[in-house]
Design a protein around this motif. Structure first.
Motif: not given
Length: 263
Positions: A6-16
Motif C-alpha cells: 500500500d505504501l508503494a502504491l500511494i507513493l507512486d500515486a502522490a508523485r503522479e
C-alpha cells in the motif's frame, strides 16, 4: 495486500498527482470557491480524479474519503480506506508559493498504517509505515530536542499566538506560516520546526497521513486535550491539532487545554 504494498502504491500515486497539479498550474488555473470562501481549482479536482481512479482500481475493496469528493457513508463499513487531500494548501498553490502538498493515508481500524506527504515544489517526499519509522526522500527523520517554549520554532499563523484570549501569553518564538497542514506536521517530524498548533478543527484528510509520519518519527500528535486521533468516524473532523517534539508536547498541551472549555 501488505501495508508495504500500500505504501508503494500511494507513493507512486502522490508523485503522479503532484506532477499533474504542477503541469495544470503552468497552463493556467480555473478557480471556484466553496462554502467558507475556500478556493478549489481544476487542478484539485483533476488530481482527486486521478487518485480515485488509480487507487480505486488497485484496491477496489478499500473505502474512500477525500476533500474533493462527496462523502459516501459506505466508507464506514470498510476496514481499510484511503484518506486523501489532492492539494493540501490550495492558497499557496494558487499564489505560486511552494508550501502545498499531496497527502494520502491508508487507514485501517481507525488509525493510519501508511502515509505519504509529497511536496513537489520543495522536492520533499515524506513517508511512513506503521511500526517502521518515518523518512524524507528515503532518509530517516526525527524531531528536535526542544524542551522550552520560549525561543522554539513554531509553524502556524502568527496572528493566532498574538491573540489576547490566551490565558498564558505565548513567549517570543520563531513563528512561520506554511499553508499545508500536512506539510507543517512533516516539518515538525523532521526537526525543521519544533511544534505546530492549530486551535481549530481539522478534517481527517488534513492530518491522517502526516499523523502517521510525525508519530513514527517520535512526535506527539493529537488534540488540545491530549487525545490521539481516530479516523473514519461519521463526522471526519478532529477538534484541533497539536504536533510537537516530545520534549515540548506537555508544555504546549498545558497552554492549550482551555480550548476544550469553549468547544
Amino acid at each position: 495486500m501488505s501495508v508495504a504494498d500500500d505504501l508503494a502504491l500511494i507513493l507512486d500515486a502522490a508523485r503522479e498527482a503532484g506532477r499533474l497539479a504542477h503541469d495544470l498550474r503552468a497552463r493556467g488555473l480555473e478557480v471556484e470557491y466553496k462554502a467558507g470562501n475556500s478556493p478549489v481549482t481544476n487542478a484539485d479536482l483533476a488530481a482527486d480524479a486521478l487518485l480515485r481512479e488509480r487507487l480505486g482500481a488497485a484496491r477496489p475493496d478499500y473505502g474512500w474519503l477525500s476533500e474533493e469528493t462527496a462523502d459516501d457513508p459506505a466508507r464506514l463499513g470498510r476496514r481499510r480506506l484511503f484518506v486523501v487531500d489532492p492539494i493540501d494548501g490550495t492558497r499557496a498553490f494558487l499564489n505560486d508559493r511552494p508550501w502545498w502538498s499531496v497527502s494520502i493515508a491508508v487507514v485501517e481500524d481507525q488509525r493510519p498504517v501508511a502515509g505519504v506527504v509529497f511536496a513537489p515544489e520543495v522536492g520533499e517526499t515524506y513517508a511512513a509505515q506503521a511500526g517502521q519509522g518515518a523518512t524524507c526522500n528515503g532518509a530517516p527523520i526525527g524531531p528536535s530536542a526542544a524542551c522550552v517554549v520560549e525561543g522554539c520554532a513554531m509553524t502556524g499563523d502568527p496572528r493566532v499566538f498574538a491573540h489576547p484570549s490566551w490565558p498564558i501569553p505565548w513567549p517570543e518564538m520563531r513563528i512561520e506560516q506554511r499553508n499545508s497542514t500536512a506539510y507543517r506536521m512533516c516539518l515538525v517530524a523532521a526537526g525543521e520546526f519544533d511544534v505546530a498548533v492549530a486551535p481549530i478543527p481539522k478534517h481527517d484528510w488534513d492530518v491522517a497521513a502526516a499523523d502517521l509520519i510525525a508519530t513514527e518519527a517520535g512526535c506527539y500528535v493529537g488534540d488540545h486535550a491530549g487525545r490521539t486521533f481516530r479516523y473514519n468516524g461519521p463526522s471526519p473532523v478532529q477538534r484541533s491539532l497539536i504536533c510537537a517534539a516530545p520534549g515540548l508536547a506537555p508544555l504546549i498541551l498545558e497552554r492549550v487545554r482551555h480550548i476544550g472549555t469553549a468547544s
